[in-house]
Design a protein around this motif. Sequence first.
Motif, PDB file in Angstrom:
ATOM      1  N   GLU A 129       0.818  -1.256  -0.147  1.00  0.00           N
ATOM      2  CA  GLU A 129      -0.031   0.214  -0.043  1.00  0.00           C
ATOM      3  C   GLU A 129       0.795   1.371   0.037  1.00  0.00           C
ATOM      4  OE1 GLU A 129      -3.095  -0.121   2.644  1.00  0.00           O
ATOM      5  OE2 GLU A 129      -3.299  -1.960   2.600  1.00  0.00           O
ATOM      6  N   SER A 130       1.884   1.210  -0.718  1.00  0.00           N
ATOM      7  CA  SER A 130       2.563   2.310  -0.861  1.00  0.00           C
ATOM      8  C   SER A 130       2.150   3.132  -2.293  1.00  0.00           C
ATOM      9  CB  SER A 130       4.156   2.163  -1.068  1.00  0.00           C
ATOM     10  OG  SER A 130       5.004   3.328  -1.055  1.00  0.00           O
ATOM     11  N   ARG A 131       2.324   4.505  -2.294  1.00  0.00           N
ATOM     12  CA  ARG A 131       1.752   5.120  -3.675  1.00  0.00           C
ATOM     13  C   ARG A 131       2.699   6.212  -3.846  1.00  0.00           C
ATOM     14  NH1 ARG A 131      -0.241   6.745   1.042  1.00  0.00           N
ATOM     15  NH2 ARG A 131      -0.786   8.540   1.614  1.00  0.00           N
ATOM     16  N   ASN A 132       2.719   7.099  -4.721  1.00  0.00           N
ATOM     17  CA  ASN A 132       3.594   8.260  -5.129  1.00  0.00           C
ATOM     18  C   ASN A 132       2.962   9.242  -4.296  1.00  0.00           C
ATOM     19  OD1 ASN A 132       4.756   6.842  -7.122  1.00  0.00           O
ATOM     20  ND2 ASN A 132       3.203   7.558  -8.738  1.00  0.00           N
ATOM     21  N   CYS A 133       4.030  10.093  -3.878  1.00  0.00           N
ATOM     22  CA  CYS A 133       3.816  11.192  -2.990  1.00  0.00           C
ATOM     23  C   CYS A 133       5.008  12.221  -2.925  1.00  0.00           C
ATOM     24  CB  CYS A 133       3.685  10.847  -1.526  1.00  0.00           C
ATOM     25  SG  CYS A 133       5.015  10.301  -0.451  1.00  0.00           S
ATOM     26  N   ASP A 134       4.932  13.355  -2.517  1.00  0.00           N
ATOM     27  CA  ASP A 134       5.944  14.275  -2.424  1.00  0.00           C
ATOM     28  C   ASP A 134       7.004  13.734  -1.330  1.00  0.00           C
ATOM     29  OD1 ASP A 134       7.617  16.461  -2.446  1.00  0.00           O
ATOM     30  OD2 ASP A 134       6.111  17.760  -1.511  1.00  0.00           O
ATOM     31  N   THR A 135       8.011  13.807  -1.921  1.00  0.00           N
ATOM     32  CA  THR A 135       9.226  13.127  -0.901  1.00  0.00           C
ATOM     33  C   THR A 135      10.311  14.083  -0.646  1.00  0.00           C
ATOM     34  OG1 THR A 135      10.606  12.179  -2.746  1.00  0.00           O
ATOM     35  CG2 THR A 135       8.832  10.751  -1.514  1.00  0.00           C
ATOM     36  N   SER A 136      10.058  15.431  -0.935  1.00  0.00           N
ATOM     37  CA  SER A 136      11.069  16.531  -0.704  1.00  0.00           C
ATOM     38  C   SER A 136      11.550  16.542   0.707  1.00  0.00           C
ATOM     39  CB  SER A 136      10.430  17.755  -1.357  1.00  0.00           C
ATOM     40  OG  SER A 136       9.321  18.214  -0.507  1.00  0.00           O
ATOM     41  N   ALA A 137      10.681  16.418   1.729  1.00  0.00           N
ATOM     42  CA  ALA A 137      11.218  16.283   2.945  1.00  0.00           C
ATOM     43  C   ALA A 137      12.110  15.161   3.187  1.00  0.00           C
ATOM     44  CB  ALA A 137      10.142  15.890   3.984  1.00  0.00           C
ATOM     45  N   LEU A 138      12.318  14.154   2.556  1.00  0.00           N
ATOM     46  CA  LEU A 138      13.437  13.337   2.767  1.00  0.00           C
ATOM     47  C   LEU A 138      14.641  13.890   1.990  1.00  0.00           C
ATOM     48  CD1 LEU A 138      11.802   9.811   1.747  1.00  0.00           C
ATOM     49  CD2 LEU A 138      12.055  10.871   3.844  1.00  0.00           C
ATOM     50  N   ASP A 139      14.543  14.806   0.879  1.00  0.00           N
ATOM     51  CA  ASP A 139      15.712  15.412   0.543  1.00  0.00           C
ATOM     52  C   ASP A 139      16.327  16.400   1.623  1.00  0.00           C
ATOM     53  OD1 ASP A 139      15.138  14.135  -1.873  1.00  0.00           O
ATOM     54  OD2 ASP A 139      13.575  15.934  -2.552  1.00  0.00           O
ATOM     55  N   ALA A 140      15.127  17.010   2.106  1.00  0.00           N
ATOM     56  CA  ALA A 140      15.736  17.865   3.469  1.00  0.00           C
ATOM     57  C   ALA A 140      16.771  17.184   4.277  1.00  0.00           C
ATOM     58  CB  ALA A 140      14.583  18.534   3.872  1.00  0.00           C
TER      59      ALA A 140
END
Length: 279
Positions: A226-237
């Motif tokens: 149950e994983s979907r596409n999402c904004d992962t910019s927080a992981l970049d941070a």
Amino acid sequence: MKWKQLIWGLAAALLGSGASLVLASNTSEYVESEKDKSVLAQLKQRLPKTQVSRINCQIVSGVCEVTAGSQIFYIDQGARYLMIGRIFDLETRQDLTAARLVDVNPDLLIGGAAGSRREAETSQAQLRGQNSAAGRGMAKTLSLASLSDAGAIVWGNQAGKTVTVFSDFSCGYCKALTATLEQLDVRVMERPISILGSRAIANQVYCARDRRKALKAAYSGQQIGESRNCDTSALDANERFARENGISGTPVLVRSDGAVIEGYRPKEFIAKWLNEVRS
């Protein structure tokens, strides 16, 4: 000659103890193969006093891993040659033996065989062509004020003491630390960073409907559902923060007052450290 005497002395001490084998925490993934059964039968004939209960010949071609008590050794598939030492995967740059030792006993010192946990951690960092965080003179305190809460996967006891952990889902020490923190009943803000090339896994966990369940699955090597596409910019941070602050190894723990410890520590050490928080 002295080297051979040392190795076989270690082997004699290990095998003469007659200790039964201890399975690692990821035994649910292990399915005994016909080769495992065959080598196990041969080894029992050659070492009748050793209560062998498991051999895994599915990790490295031509070599079988044996877990005995709190130690790990290897044997060839003919059950003739016993080997004590480390196995390094030069493609993934990981110390396979060190990761398994942490599974068996996080506080293990295996003497002349696989070395101490800290030594193993340093060796992994050298294999990756990186310095450890300590070697780079990482600060003893860190301010997390510049990081958004969005980059943290929060789990544990929401009413407990808070600890922030910079981790990597391919890091054996991080997996061991997770089990330790569960026992301490603390609130964990886990910030994944990709030290060992695990960013794809981190994205899946971060974008999962149930992040806490996905986090456990990732450390266990299980399928993340149950994983979907999402904004992962927080992981970049998270990763940018790690680079800017000299975090080049995992795990790194940050207390609520900014105090830092690097690498895995036993439960008693972490509990005492968390209680020393300064206001």
